[in-house]
Scaffold this active site. Structure first.
Site, PDB file in Angstrom:
ATOM      1  N   SER A 265       0.714  -1.349   0.043  1.00 53.86           N
ATOM      2  CA  SER A 265       0.132   0.052   0.056  1.00 53.86           C
ATOM      3  C   SER A 265       0.830   1.135   0.069  1.00 53.86           C
ATOM      4  CB  SER A 265      -1.065   0.024   1.161  1.00 53.86           C
ATOM      5  OG  SER A 265      -0.343  -0.078   2.406  1.00 53.86           O
TER       6      SER A 265
ATOM      7  N   ASP B  46      -2.276   7.643   8.802  1.00 58.53           N
ATOM      8  CA  ASP B  46      -3.560   6.715   9.460  1.00 58.53           C
ATOM      9  C   ASP B  46      -2.450   5.852  10.349  1.00 58.53           C
ATOM     10  OD1 ASP B  46      -2.205   4.900   7.854  1.00 58.53           O
ATOM     11  OD2 ASP B  46      -4.126   4.724   6.527  1.00 58.53           O
TER      12      ASP B  46
ATOM     13  N   HIS C 163       0.229   4.149   7.606  1.00 58.09           N
ATOM     14  CA  HIS C 163       0.977   4.909   6.502  1.00 58.09           C
ATOM     15  C   HIS C 163       1.043   6.380   6.553  1.00 58.09           C
ATOM     16  CE1 HIS C 163      -2.334   1.967   4.928  1.00 58.09           C
ATOM     17  NE2 HIS C 163      -1.095   1.642   4.161  1.00 58.09           N
TER      18      HIS C 163
END
Length: 366
Positions: free
Chosen positions: A41, A332, A335
């Site tokens: 991600s 978050d 990340h």
């Protein structure tokens, strides 16, 4: 743990408020014809939007600071490191996901991301989530090449692949999903054995990339995994007691040492290849230990919601974000923020990309 964490590409920082040498050089010439991304991600620019998985970042407040305030599927408030790198190298402003059904030929020719949030080097990492394992990302690269051949012709396609900047950013999810939080692989391996297993998978991926014609590859090491907000939350019940999990950071440093030693060995057996190690750990620790150098006021929690657990589907419009995300190292609980990715990209531009050129020439691609 939600979408893929951060080995980031990921590639961290070295604050340089002036123009990088890459930026200066790329004004005159394109250094790479394309950018190709594999991983998790930290480099998924939206592929998870097009697969059946809960691990998505295509909803607000993700994308809050992206141009147009659009949630594109990137797991951050704005751009990712590959977007900044592609722009600095005069390739394109943002890197599209390969699975985008509206991907235009021109976009495809200058590169895409095959990455998938939640992915890892170990196929077991993706077994429950339904995201795209690294092995399948290589299969998508083959489909990319087939399409590129039709658009540009086989000879030009080979030239693009030879000159393309390839970035691999994966590994953190493997340790979190399979060893720390859900210790499935502990039945088979101790930590050193699992590190070696993952490095063997990484070696196979690099060999596969070379077989397909790629010659310039940057491989990110692990970040300080124990300093991710989600990992601190998992180990400390009282939010006031949260601090980096040193055992996990020690493991990350040992893995990185092995990776840094492995890559030159791989390069030595691959003709006309350049493979660069991107040290993520030390620059990121510097951000954590000296946040004010980078304008950060918060490094122990994310901007979204409480910042302790929210990520992916848990970071949503019911979990309002902080007012100024540029003051947060993390967007978050997993990340980095766009600001952190920007500093990461500076390090890659200055310290890693120059290792991918042959001789003293910076005017390739050939």
């Amino acid at each position: 743990m939600a979408p893929a964490v951060l080995p980031m590409l990921v590639i961290v920082l070295l604050v340089n408020t002036g123009s990088s040498s890459l930026n200066a050089t790329s004004k005159a010439a394109k250094l790479f014809p394309a950018i190709l991304i594999l991983g998790d991600s930290t480099v998924d620019t939206g592929n998870n939007n097009y697969i059946p998985t809960l691990f998505k970042g295509n909803h607000l407040p993700y994308g809050r600071d992206f141009p147009g305030q659009v949630p594109t599927g990137r797991f951050s408030n704005g751009k990712l490191a590959p977007d900044f790198i592609a722009s600095a190298a005069s390739i394109k402003e943002t890197v599209p996901p390969f699975l985008d059904p509206d991907l235009k030929d021109k976009q495809l020719c200058t590169g895409v991301s095959f990455a998938s949030g939640g992915s890892g080097l170990d196929d077991l990492t993706t077994a429950a989530s339904g995201v795209i394992p690294m092995s399948k990302q290589l299969e998508y690269l083959k489909k990319y090449i087939q399409r590129l051949n039709k658009i540009a012709g086989e000879e030009e396609a080979k030239k693009i692949l030879r000159g393309a900047l390839v970035i691999i950013s994966a590994g953190t999810n493997d340790f979190i999903f399979n060893f720390y939080d859900i210790p499935t692989r502990r039945i088979q391996f101790n930590i050193s054995g699992y590190q070696d297993f993952l490095l063997g998978r990484l070696r196979d991926i690099i060999l596969g990339l070379h077989d397909l014609g790629c010659r310039k590859i940057a491989v990110a090491g692990l970040p300080p995994v124990g300093c991710l907000p989600i990992q601190m939350t998992a180990k400390f019940k009282n939010p006031e007691d949260r601090k980096c999990v040193e055992d996990e950071n020690i493991d990350a440093r040992r893995y990185n040492n092995k990776l840094a030693n492995l890559l030159p060995q791989i390069q030595s057996v691959l003709p006309k290849s350049k493979i660069a190690y991107a040290d993520v750990y030390e620059p990121m620790i510097d951000m954590i230990n000296h946040p004010h150098k980078y304008g950060f006021l918060e490094t122990k929690k994310g901007c979204c919601g409480t910042g302790y657990v929210e990520a992916g589907p848990l970071c949503n419009e019911l979990t309002p974000p902080c007012h100024n995300s540029s003051q947060y190292l993390f967007w978050d609980s997993i990340h980095p923020s766009e600001s952190a990715y920007y500093y990461m990209s500076l390090f890659l531009e200055e310290q890693v990309l120059p290792q991918l050129f042959f001789g003293n020439s910076r005017k390739e691609y050939r």
